[in-house]
Design an enzyme around this catalytic site. Structure first.
Site, mmCIF file in Angstrom:
data_model
loop_
_atom_site.group_PDB
_atom_site.id
_atom_site.type_symbol
_atom_site.label_atom_id
_atom_site.label_comp_id
_atom_site.label_asym_id
_atom_site.label_seq_id
_atom_site.Cartn_x
_atom_site.Cartn_y
_atom_site.Cartn_z
ATOM 1 N N GLU A 270 0.838 -1.209 0.000
ATOM 2 C CA GLU A 270 0.000 0.000 0.000
ATOM 3 C C GLU A 270 0.874 1.261 0.000
ATOM 4 O O GLU A 270 1.888 1.333 0.684
ATOM 5 C CB GLU A 270 -0.897 -0.014 1.241
ATOM 6 N N LYS A 327 -9.800 2.364 -2.825
ATOM 7 C CA LYS A 327 -10.304 1.844 -1.547
ATOM 8 C C LYS A 327 -11.654 2.488 -1.236
ATOM 9 O O LYS A 327 -11.799 3.708 -1.284
ATOM 10 C CB LYS A 327 -9.290 2.151 -0.444
ATOM 11 N N CYS A 381 -5.630 -2.703 2.961
ATOM 12 C CA CYS A 381 -5.474 -2.587 4.407
ATOM 13 C C CYS A 381 -6.733 -2.982 5.170
ATOM 14 O O CYS A 381 -7.074 -4.151 5.265
ATOM 15 C CB CYS A 381 -5.038 -1.164 4.759
#
Length: 506
Positions: A270, A327, A381
Protein backbone atom coordinates in the site's frame (compact mmCIF):
# COMPACT_ATOMS: atom_id res chain seq x y z
CA UNK A 1 -26.29 -31.58 50.58
CA UNK A 2 -23.43 -29.13 50.98
CA UNK A 3 -22.69 -26.81 48.13
CA UNK A 4 -19.71 -27.61 45.91
CA UNK A 5 -16.76 -25.20 46.00
CA UNK A 6 -17.78 -23.80 42.64
CA UNK A 7 -21.39 -23.30 43.74
CA UNK A 8 -20.09 -21.54 46.82
CA UNK A 9 -18.06 -19.31 44.54
CA UNK A 10 -21.26 -18.44 42.63
CA UNK A 11 -22.92 -17.49 45.90
CA UNK A 12 -20.00 -15.26 46.83
CA UNK A 13 -20.07 -13.66 43.35
CA UNK A 14 -23.76 -12.89 43.81
CA UNK A 15 -22.97 -11.23 47.13
CA UNK A 16 -20.31 -8.98 45.61
CA UNK A 17 -21.22 -5.34 45.34
CA UNK A 18 -21.18 -3.77 41.91
CA UNK A 19 -18.02 -1.79 42.66
CA UNK A 20 -16.22 -5.09 43.27
CA UNK A 21 -17.91 -7.08 40.53
CA UNK A 22 -17.13 -4.61 37.76
CA UNK A 23 -13.32 -4.61 38.19
CA UNK A 24 -13.44 -8.40 38.22
CA UNK A 25 -15.36 -8.31 34.95
CA UNK A 26 -12.71 -6.06 33.46
CA UNK A 27 -9.95 -8.44 34.54
CA UNK A 28 -11.77 -11.48 33.16
CA UNK A 29 -12.36 -9.58 29.92
CA UNK A 30 -8.63 -8.89 29.65
CA UNK A 31 -7.95 -12.58 30.30
CA UNK A 32 -10.27 -13.48 27.42
CA UNK A 33 -8.31 -11.12 25.14
CA UNK A 34 -5.18 -13.28 25.48
CA UNK A 35 -6.57 -15.58 22.80
CA UNK A 36 -5.95 -12.90 20.18
CA UNK A 37 -2.74 -12.80 18.16
CA UNK A 38 0.14 -12.70 18.86
CA UNK A 39 -0.48 -14.46 22.18
CA UNK A 40 -2.88 -17.07 20.77
CA UNK A 41 -3.85 -18.43 24.20
CA UNK A 42 -7.29 -19.65 23.19
CA UNK A 43 -7.83 -21.57 26.47
CA UNK A 44 -7.47 -18.20 28.25
CA UNK A 45 -10.30 -16.82 26.09
CA UNK A 46 -12.57 -19.71 27.03
CA UNK A 47 -11.60 -19.44 30.72
CA UNK A 48 -12.12 -15.69 30.78
CA UNK A 49 -15.52 -15.93 29.11
CA UNK A 50 -16.51 -18.76 31.47
CA UNK A 51 -15.68 -16.52 34.43
CA UNK A 52 -17.72 -13.73 32.88
CA UNK A 53 -20.59 -16.17 32.50
CA UNK A 54 -20.32 -16.84 36.24
CA UNK A 55 -20.51 -13.13 37.06
CA UNK A 56 -23.37 -12.69 34.62
CA UNK A 57 -25.30 -15.56 36.22
CA UNK A 58 -24.97 -13.85 39.59
CA UNK A 59 -26.04 -10.41 38.31
CA UNK A 60 -29.78 -9.65 38.53
CA UNK A 61 -31.60 -7.24 36.23
CA UNK A 62 -30.81 -6.19 32.70
CA UNK A 63 -29.41 -2.81 33.75
CA UNK A 64 -26.81 -4.34 36.05
CA UNK A 65 -26.07 -6.96 33.42
CA UNK A 66 -25.46 -4.18 30.86
CA UNK A 67 -23.02 -2.47 33.22
CA UNK A 68 -21.25 -5.79 33.80
CA UNK A 69 -21.00 -6.38 30.05
CA UNK A 70 -19.61 -2.90 29.52
CA UNK A 71 -16.91 -3.45 32.16
CA UNK A 72 -16.03 -6.85 30.66
CA UNK A 73 -15.87 -5.44 27.14
CA UNK A 74 -13.75 -2.50 28.24
CA UNK A 75 -11.16 -4.83 29.77
CA UNK A 76 -11.27 -7.10 26.73
CA UNK A 77 -10.84 -4.41 24.11
CA UNK A 78 -8.32 -2.41 26.12
CA UNK A 79 -5.88 -5.32 25.87
CA UNK A 80 -6.90 -6.76 22.51
CA UNK A 81 -6.77 -3.35 20.78
CA UNK A 82 -3.87 -1.86 22.72
CA UNK A 83 -2.11 -1.36 19.37
CA UNK A 84 -4.45 1.59 18.73
CA UNK A 85 -1.98 3.82 20.58
CA UNK A 86 0.74 3.12 17.99
CA UNK A 87 -0.42 5.59 15.28
CA UNK A 88 -0.27 8.39 17.83
CA UNK A 89 3.35 7.54 18.67
CA UNK A 90 4.61 8.03 15.10
CA UNK A 91 4.87 11.75 15.82
CA UNK A 92 4.84 11.55 19.59
CA UNK A 93 5.59 15.22 20.16
CA UNK A 94 2.41 16.28 18.35
CA UNK A 95 0.03 13.38 18.86
CA UNK A 96 1.33 11.29 21.76
CA UNK A 97 -1.01 12.94 24.26
CA UNK A 98 -3.99 11.57 22.32
CA UNK A 99 -2.97 7.91 22.69
CA UNK A 100 -4.58 7.14 26.08
CA UNK A 101 -7.77 8.92 25.06
CA UNK A 102 -7.92 6.85 21.86
CA UNK A 103 -7.52 3.59 23.79
CA UNK A 104 -10.06 4.51 26.45
CA UNK A 105 -12.53 5.84 23.88
CA UNK A 106 -12.27 2.87 21.54
CA UNK A 107 -12.39 0.17 24.21
CA UNK A 108 -15.20 1.87 26.11
CA UNK A 109 -17.15 2.52 22.93
CA UNK A 110 -16.89 -1.02 21.58
CA UNK A 111 -17.78 -2.34 25.04
CA UNK A 112 -21.24 -0.83 24.54
CA UNK A 113 -21.95 -3.69 22.13
CA UNK A 114 -21.12 -6.19 24.87
CA UNK A 115 -23.28 -4.19 27.27
CA UNK A 116 -26.19 -4.58 24.89
CA UNK A 117 -25.50 -8.30 24.53
CA UNK A 118 -25.40 -8.88 28.29
CA UNK A 119 -28.61 -6.87 28.73
CA UNK A 120 -30.40 -8.83 25.99
CA UNK A 121 -29.27 -12.13 27.48
CA UNK A 122 -30.58 -11.15 30.92
CA UNK A 123 -33.87 -9.91 29.48
CA UNK A 124 -34.25 -13.30 27.73
CA UNK A 125 -33.85 -15.27 30.94
CA UNK A 126 -30.09 -15.33 31.41
CA UNK A 127 -29.52 -18.97 30.53
CA UNK A 128 -26.59 -20.24 28.50
CA UNK A 129 -28.33 -20.28 25.07
CA UNK A 130 -29.48 -16.69 25.57
CA UNK A 131 -25.99 -15.63 26.65
CA UNK A 132 -24.41 -17.19 23.57
CA UNK A 133 -26.99 -15.91 21.09
CA UNK A 134 -27.04 -12.36 22.48
CA UNK A 135 -23.26 -11.99 22.37
CA UNK A 136 -23.12 -13.40 18.84
CA UNK A 137 -25.66 -10.78 17.79
CA UNK A 138 -23.64 -8.12 19.60
CA UNK A 139 -20.52 -9.11 17.65
CA UNK A 140 -22.53 -9.12 14.43
CA UNK A 141 -23.73 -5.59 15.21
CA UNK A 142 -20.11 -4.59 15.74
CA UNK A 143 -19.33 -5.97 12.27
CA UNK A 144 -21.98 -4.01 10.41
CA UNK A 145 -23.17 -0.93 12.33
CA UNK A 146 -21.51 2.50 12.10
CA UNK A 147 -19.32 1.34 9.16
CA UNK A 148 -18.35 -1.71 11.27
CA UNK A 149 -15.29 -2.75 13.25
CA UNK A 150 -15.20 -6.56 13.71
CA UNK A 151 -11.56 -6.60 14.85
CA UNK A 152 -10.76 -8.97 17.76
CA UNK A 153 -13.98 -10.96 17.85
CA UNK A 154 -13.91 -13.61 20.54
CA UNK A 155 -13.97 -16.28 17.83
CA UNK A 156 -10.71 -14.98 16.36
CA UNK A 157 -8.99 -16.80 19.21
CA UNK A 158 -9.66 -20.02 17.26
CA UNK A 159 -7.91 -18.90 14.06
CA UNK A 160 -4.72 -20.69 15.04
CA UNK A 161 -6.54 -23.97 15.76
CA UNK A 162 -8.19 -26.73 13.75
CA UNK A 163 -11.58 -25.09 14.47
CA UNK A 164 -10.62 -22.53 11.81
CA UNK A 165 -11.80 -25.00 9.17
CA UNK A 166 -15.42 -24.47 10.21
CA UNK A 167 -15.28 -20.82 9.19
CA UNK A 168 -15.90 -22.13 5.67
CA UNK A 169 -19.43 -22.91 6.89
CA UNK A 170 -20.26 -19.99 9.16
CA UNK A 171 -17.45 -17.46 9.11
CA UNK A 172 -16.21 -15.53 12.11
CA UNK A 173 -19.62 -15.60 13.80
CA UNK A 174 -19.59 -19.40 13.86
CA UNK A 175 -16.14 -19.34 15.49
CA UNK A 176 -17.50 -16.88 18.05
CA UNK A 177 -20.45 -19.19 18.68
CA UNK A 178 -18.11 -22.14 19.26
CA UNK A 179 -15.96 -20.07 21.64
CA UNK A 180 -18.95 -18.92 23.68
CA UNK A 181 -20.43 -22.42 23.70
CA UNK A 182 -17.18 -23.81 25.08
CA UNK A 183 -17.03 -21.10 27.76
CA UNK A 184 -20.61 -21.54 28.97
CA UNK A 185 -20.35 -25.34 28.86
CA UNK A 186 -17.17 -25.20 30.90
CA UNK A 187 -18.89 -23.09 33.53
CA UNK A 188 -21.94 -25.34 33.66
CA UNK A 189 -19.75 -28.42 34.06
CA UNK A 190 -17.91 -26.77 36.95
CA UNK A 191 -21.12 -25.80 38.73
CA UNK A 192 -22.50 -29.32 38.68
CA UNK A 193 -22.66 -32.47 36.54
CA UNK A 194 -24.89 -31.43 33.65
CA UNK A 195 -25.20 -33.79 30.72
CA UNK A 196 -25.92 -31.09 28.07
CA UNK A 197 -22.79 -29.18 29.09
CA UNK A 198 -20.63 -32.29 28.94
CA UNK A 199 -22.16 -33.20 25.59
CA UNK A 200 -21.39 -29.70 24.30
CA UNK A 201 -17.74 -29.97 25.29
CA UNK A 202 -17.48 -33.40 23.67
CA UNK A 203 -19.08 -32.04 20.50
CA UNK A 204 -16.61 -29.17 20.40
CA UNK A 205 -13.73 -31.60 20.83
CA UNK A 206 -15.14 -33.65 17.94
CA UNK A 207 -15.32 -30.50 15.80
CA UNK A 208 -11.66 -29.85 16.55
CA UNK A 209 -10.71 -33.35 15.46
CA UNK A 210 -13.01 -33.05 12.46
CA UNK A 211 -11.42 -29.73 11.50
CA UNK A 212 -8.01 -31.39 11.45
CA UNK A 213 -9.29 -34.34 9.42
CA UNK A 214 -11.29 -32.27 6.92
CA UNK A 215 -8.70 -29.55 6.38
CA UNK A 216 -7.97 -29.68 2.64
CA UNK A 217 -4.37 -30.59 1.80
CA UNK A 218 -2.11 -27.99 0.17
CA UNK A 219 -2.77 -27.78 -3.56
CA UNK A 220 -0.28 -25.92 -5.72
CA UNK A 221 -0.40 -27.16 -9.33
CA UNK A 222 2.90 -27.50 -11.16
CA UNK A 223 1.99 -24.85 -13.72
CA UNK A 224 0.65 -22.33 -11.21
CA UNK A 225 1.74 -18.66 -11.50
CA UNK A 226 4.57 -17.48 -9.26
CA UNK A 227 4.05 -14.23 -7.39
CA UNK A 228 6.83 -12.04 -5.99
CA UNK A 229 6.04 -10.27 -2.72
CA UNK A 230 8.00 -7.06 -2.06
CA UNK A 231 8.38 -5.83 1.54
CA UNK A 232 10.44 -2.60 1.80
CA UNK A 233 10.10 -2.21 5.61
CA UNK A 234 9.62 1.56 5.69
CA UNK A 235 8.93 2.72 9.28
CA UNK A 236 5.99 5.09 9.36
CA UNK A 237 7.97 7.99 10.80
CA UNK A 238 10.36 7.76 7.83
CA UNK A 239 8.02 6.63 5.06
CA UNK A 240 7.16 10.14 3.83
CA UNK A 241 10.40 11.82 4.89
CA UNK A 242 12.02 13.26 1.72
CA UNK A 243 15.42 12.17 3.03
CA UNK A 244 14.30 8.53 3.22
CA UNK A 245 11.84 8.19 0.32
CA UNK A 246 14.56 7.40 -2.27
CA UNK A 247 15.98 4.67 -0.01
CA UNK A 248 12.69 2.79 0.24
CA UNK A 249 11.78 3.26 -3.42
CA UNK A 250 15.20 2.08 -4.62
CA UNK A 251 14.96 -0.89 -2.26
CA UNK A 252 11.71 -1.95 -3.93
CA UNK A 253 13.24 -1.44 -7.37
CA UNK A 254 16.19 -3.66 -6.39
CA UNK A 255 13.93 -6.37 -4.97
CA UNK A 256 11.87 -6.23 -8.18
CA UNK A 257 14.92 -6.75 -10.38
CA UNK A 258 16.63 -9.47 -8.30
CA UNK A 259 16.45 -13.22 -8.74
CA UNK A 260 17.60 -15.72 -11.33
CA UNK A 261 14.09 -16.22 -12.69
CA UNK A 262 11.23 -13.90 -13.48
CA UNK A 263 7.91 -14.43 -11.63
CA UNK A 264 4.51 -14.04 -13.26
CA UNK A 265 3.42 -11.14 -11.05
CA UNK A 266 5.15 -8.68 -8.71
CA UNK A 267 3.26 -6.98 -5.88
CA UNK A 268 4.31 -3.88 -3.92
CA UNK A 269 2.48 -2.79 -0.73
CA UNK A 270 0.00 0.00 0.00
CA UNK A 271 1.16 3.55 -0.92
CA UNK A 272 4.48 2.10 -2.06
CA UNK A 273 4.95 4.74 -4.77
CA UNK A 274 5.65 8.25 -3.43
CA UNK A 275 4.05 10.15 -6.34
CA UNK A 276 0.46 10.74 -7.39
CA UNK A 277 -0.97 8.62 -10.19
CA UNK A 278 -1.21 11.43 -12.75
CA UNK A 279 2.50 12.19 -12.30
CA UNK A 280 3.71 8.60 -12.10
CA UNK A 281 4.53 7.93 -15.77
CA UNK A 282 8.35 8.05 -15.41
CA UNK A 283 8.14 6.16 -12.12
CA UNK A 284 6.07 3.42 -13.75
CA UNK A 285 8.60 3.10 -16.53
CA UNK A 286 11.42 2.65 -14.02
CA UNK A 287 9.40 -0.02 -12.22
CA UNK A 288 8.57 -1.79 -15.49
CA UNK A 289 12.23 -1.84 -16.54
CA UNK A 290 13.20 -3.36 -13.20
CA UNK A 291 10.41 -5.91 -13.55
CA UNK A 292 11.67 -6.99 -16.97
CA UNK A 293 8.22 -6.89 -18.52
CA UNK A 294 6.48 -8.70 -15.63
CA UNK A 295 3.14 -7.14 -14.57
CA UNK A 296 3.30 -5.22 -11.29
CA UNK A 297 0.61 -4.36 -8.75
CA UNK A 298 1.31 -1.48 -6.39
CA UNK A 299 -0.30 1.02 -4.09
CA UNK A 300 -0.24 4.78 -4.49
CA UNK A 301 -2.46 7.82 -4.09
CA UNK A 302 -4.38 9.55 -6.81
CA UNK A 303 -6.28 12.80 -7.11
CA UNK A 304 -9.44 13.57 -9.08
CA UNK A 305 -10.29 17.23 -8.90
CA UNK A 306 -9.93 18.02 -5.22
CA UNK A 307 -10.61 14.48 -4.04
CA UNK A 308 -7.82 12.12 -2.92
CA UNK A 309 -8.02 8.33 -3.20
CA UNK A 310 -6.02 5.50 -1.69
CA UNK A 311 -5.56 3.31 -4.74
CA UNK A 312 -4.19 0.07 -6.14
CA UNK A 313 -2.83 0.10 -9.68
CA UNK A 314 -2.03 -2.82 -11.96
CA UNK A 315 0.75 -2.17 -14.49
CA UNK A 316 0.98 -4.27 -17.62
CA UNK A 317 4.23 -5.47 -19.20
CA UNK A 318 4.82 -2.01 -20.74
CA UNK A 319 4.41 -0.11 -17.46
CA UNK A 320 0.97 1.21 -18.40
CA UNK A 321 -1.78 1.32 -15.79
CA UNK A 322 -4.24 -1.35 -16.95
CA UNK A 323 -6.54 -1.25 -13.89
CA UNK A 324 -7.13 1.11 -10.99
CA UNK A 325 -9.00 0.26 -7.78
CA UNK A 326 -9.89 2.89 -5.17
CA UNK A 327 -10.30 1.84 -1.55
CA UNK A 328 -13.98 2.18 -0.66
CA UNK A 329 -14.14 1.14 3.02
CA UNK A 330 -12.21 3.90 4.74
CA UNK A 331 -11.07 4.22 8.35
CA UNK A 332 -13.25 6.74 10.23
CA UNK A 333 -11.16 9.51 11.81
CA UNK A 334 -8.06 7.94 10.25
CA UNK A 335 -8.69 8.42 6.53
CA UNK A 336 -11.75 10.66 6.67
CA UNK A 337 -14.03 12.45 9.13
CA UNK A 338 -17.62 11.14 9.15
CA UNK A 339 -20.10 13.68 7.75
CA UNK A 340 -17.18 15.94 6.79
CA UNK A 341 -18.70 16.80 3.41
CA UNK A 342 -22.01 17.73 5.05
CA UNK A 343 -20.25 19.99 7.51
CA UNK A 344 -19.04 22.03 4.56
CA UNK A 345 -22.62 23.21 4.06
CA UNK A 346 -22.30 24.81 7.49
CA UNK A 347 -19.11 26.55 6.50
CA UNK A 348 -16.77 23.97 8.08
CA UNK A 349 -14.59 22.74 5.23
CA UNK A 350 -11.58 21.48 7.21
CA UNK A 351 -13.07 17.96 7.37
CA UNK A 352 -14.55 17.82 3.86
CA UNK A 353 -13.08 15.06 1.68
CA UNK A 354 -14.47 16.83 -1.38
CA UNK A 355 -12.01 19.61 -0.60
CA UNK A 356 -9.07 17.23 -0.38
CA UNK A 357 -9.17 16.95 3.40
CA UNK A 358 -8.93 13.20 3.82
CA UNK A 359 -9.59 10.37 1.41
CA UNK A 360 -12.77 9.85 -0.58
CA UNK A 361 -14.38 6.43 -0.98
CA UNK A 362 -14.11 4.52 -4.20
CA UNK A 363 -17.21 3.13 -5.97
CA UNK A 364 -16.98 -0.33 -4.35
CA UNK A 365 -15.60 -3.81 -4.72
CA UNK A 366 -14.44 -4.93 -8.15
CA UNK A 367 -12.48 -7.78 -9.69
CA UNK A 368 -9.46 -6.96 -11.83
CA UNK A 369 -7.83 -9.18 -14.42
CA UNK A 370 -4.12 -9.89 -14.05
CA UNK A 371 -2.95 -11.54 -17.30
CA UNK A 372 -1.00 -14.70 -16.64
CA UNK A 373 -2.15 -14.87 -13.02
CA UNK A 374 -5.95 -14.70 -12.94
CA UNK A 375 -8.78 -12.56 -11.60
CA UNK A 376 -8.13 -10.84 -8.29
CA UNK A 377 -10.30 -9.04 -5.77
CA UNK A 378 -8.25 -6.05 -4.54
CA UNK A 379 -8.37 -5.16 -0.85
CA UNK A 380 -6.47 -2.30 0.74
CA UNK A 381 -5.47 -2.59 4.41
CA UNK A 382 -8.58 -2.14 6.59
CA UNK A 383 -10.85 -3.75 4.00
CA UNK A 384 -9.35 -7.15 4.78
CA UNK A 385 -11.08 -7.31 8.18
CA UNK A 386 -14.61 -7.12 6.74
CA UNK A 387 -16.22 -10.33 5.46
CA UNK A 388 -18.89 -8.23 3.76
CA UNK A 389 -16.28 -6.40 1.68
CA UNK A 390 -14.93 -9.70 0.36
CA UNK A 391 -18.44 -11.00 -0.28
CA UNK A 392 -19.31 -7.81 -2.19
CA UNK A 393 -17.31 -8.88 -5.25
CA UNK A 394 -19.54 -8.82 -8.35
CA UNK A 395 -18.06 -12.14 -9.48
CA UNK A 396 -16.00 -14.85 -7.84
CA UNK A 397 -12.28 -14.13 -8.24
CA UNK A 398 -9.43 -16.62 -8.41
CA UNK A 399 -7.62 -14.98 -5.50
CA UNK A 400 -7.77 -12.22 -2.91
CA UNK A 401 -5.12 -9.50 -3.26
CA UNK A 402 -4.44 -7.48 -0.12
CA UNK A 403 -1.91 -4.66 0.04
CA UNK A 404 -1.41 -2.92 3.35
CA UNK A 405 0.78 -0.62 5.41
CA UNK A 406 0.82 -2.19 8.87
CA UNK A 407 3.59 0.14 10.03
CA UNK A 408 0.77 2.13 11.66
CA UNK A 409 0.02 -0.84 13.94
CA UNK A 410 3.44 -1.04 15.58
CA UNK A 411 5.46 -4.17 16.29
CA UNK A 412 3.49 -5.97 19.01
CA UNK A 413 -0.04 -7.13 18.30
CA UNK A 414 -1.74 -5.15 15.52
CA UNK A 415 0.11 -6.60 12.50
CA UNK A 416 -0.35 -10.17 13.73
CA UNK A 417 -4.06 -9.67 14.36
CA UNK A 418 -4.42 -8.20 10.88
CA UNK A 419 -2.65 -11.26 9.44
CA UNK A 420 -4.91 -13.60 11.42
CA UNK A 421 -8.00 -11.97 9.94
CA UNK A 422 -6.54 -12.37 6.46
CA UNK A 423 -6.28 -16.11 7.13
CA UNK A 424 -9.92 -16.10 8.17
CA UNK A 425 -11.04 -14.36 4.96
CA UNK A 426 -9.26 -17.00 2.86
CA UNK A 427 -10.96 -19.87 4.71
CA UNK A 428 -14.38 -18.21 4.54
CA UNK A 429 -14.17 -17.88 0.77
CA UNK A 430 -12.00 -20.88 -0.10
CA UNK A 431 -9.60 -18.57 -1.93
CA UNK A 432 -5.85 -17.99 -1.72
CA UNK A 433 -4.68 -14.54 -0.68
CA UNK A 434 -1.64 -12.60 -1.81
CA UNK A 435 -0.83 -10.40 1.20
CA UNK A 436 1.86 -7.75 0.85
CA UNK A 437 2.62 -5.40 3.75
CA UNK A 438 5.03 -2.50 3.96
CA UNK A 439 6.66 -3.64 7.22
CA UNK A 440 5.17 -7.15 7.38
CA UNK A 441 3.91 -9.69 7.68
CA UNK A 442 3.85 -10.37 3.92
CA UNK A 443 2.90 -13.89 2.89
CA UNK A 444 0.90 -16.13 0.64
CA UNK A 445 -2.16 -17.62 2.37
CA UNK A 446 -3.77 -20.75 0.96
CA UNK A 447 -7.54 -21.43 0.97
CA UNK A 448 -7.20 -23.42 4.21
CA UNK A 449 -5.65 -20.45 5.99
CA UNK A 450 -2.06 -21.72 5.97
CA UNK A 451 0.59 -18.98 5.91
CA UNK A 452 3.20 -19.79 3.27
CA UNK A 453 6.79 -18.50 3.37
CA UNK A 454 6.16 -15.25 5.27
CA UNK A 455 8.52 -12.28 5.37
CA UNK A 456 8.80 -11.54 9.11
CA UNK A 457 7.60 -8.34 10.68
CA UNK A 458 10.17 -5.56 10.61
CA UNK A 459 12.37 -7.05 7.89
CA UNK A 460 12.95 -5.99 4.30
CA UNK A 461 12.92 -8.70 1.66
CA UNK A 462 11.13 -10.47 -1.13
CA UNK A 463 9.70 -13.92 -1.81
CA UNK A 464 8.75 -15.79 -4.97
CA UNK A 465 5.81 -18.01 -4.01
CA UNK A 466 3.58 -20.20 -6.21
CA UNK A 467 -0.07 -19.23 -6.09
CA UNK A 468 -2.21 -21.99 -4.49
CA UNK A 469 -5.27 -23.21 -6.35
CA UNK A 470 -8.68 -21.96 -5.16
CA UNK A 471 -11.26 -24.31 -3.69
CA UNK A 472 -14.87 -24.54 -4.88
CA UNK A 473 -17.13 -21.85 -3.37
CA UNK A 474 -17.67 -22.56 0.32
CA UNK A 475 -21.04 -22.62 2.05
CA UNK A 476 -20.13 -19.32 3.69
CA UNK A 477 -19.20 -17.81 0.32
CA UNK A 478 -22.74 -18.57 -0.87
CA UNK A 479 -24.65 -17.52 2.24
CA UNK A 480 -22.51 -15.08 4.24
CA UNK A 481 -23.51 -14.35 7.82
CA UNK A 482 -27.26 -14.76 7.25
CA UNK A 483 -27.59 -18.34 8.66
CA UNK A 484 -25.61 -17.51 11.81
CA UNK A 485 -27.60 -14.31 12.35
CA UNK A 486 -30.95 -16.01 11.83
CA UNK A 487 -30.03 -18.88 14.15
CA UNK A 488 -28.84 -16.54 16.91
CA UNK A 489 -31.96 -14.38 16.57
CA UNK A 490 -34.20 -17.47 16.65
CA UNK A 491 -32.52 -18.87 19.77
CA UNK A 492 -32.71 -15.53 21.55
CA UNK A 493 -36.37 -15.15 20.58
CA UNK A 494 -37.25 -18.62 21.85
CA UNK A 495 -35.41 -17.93 25.11
CA UNK A 496 -37.34 -14.70 25.52
CA UNK A 497 -40.70 -16.36 24.87
CA UNK A 498 -39.91 -19.18 27.27
CA UNK A 499 -38.77 -16.77 29.95
CA UNK A 500 -41.93 -14.68 29.58
CA UNK A 501 -44.10 -17.76 29.90
CA UNK A 502 -42.25 -18.95 33.00
CA UNK A 503 -42.33 -15.52 34.57
CA UNK A 504 -46.04 -15.04 33.92
CA UNK A 505 -47.86 -11.71 33.75
CA UNK A 506 -46.40 -8.86 35.75
Amino acid sequence: MADSPVQATVARAAALRARHRLPLAGLFGALAALGQAPWGLWPATIAGLAALCALFTATPGWRRAALLGWAAGTGYFALALSWIVEPFLVDIARHGWMAPFALVGLSGGLALFWAGGFALARAAGGRAPAFIAALVLAEAARTYLLTGFPWAQAGHALIGTAWLHWASLGGALLLTTLTLAAATALWLVLTGPRLPAVATLLALAALHLGGSALMPPPDTPADTPVVRLIQPNAPQHQKWDPAHIPTFFNRQIAFTAEGPQRPDLIVWPETAVPVLLHRAGPTFQAISEAAGGVPVVLGLQRIDGLRFYNSLVALDETGTASAVYDKHHLVPFGEYIPFGDRLQALGISAFAAQQGNGYSSGPGARVIDLPGTGRALPLICYEGVFPQDVAAAPERPDMLLLITNDAWFGQVSGPYQHLAQARLRSVEQGLPMIRVANTGVSAMIDPAGRVIDPIPLGQAGWRDIPLPAPLPPTFYARTGDAPALLLAALILGLCLVRYRKRSGPR
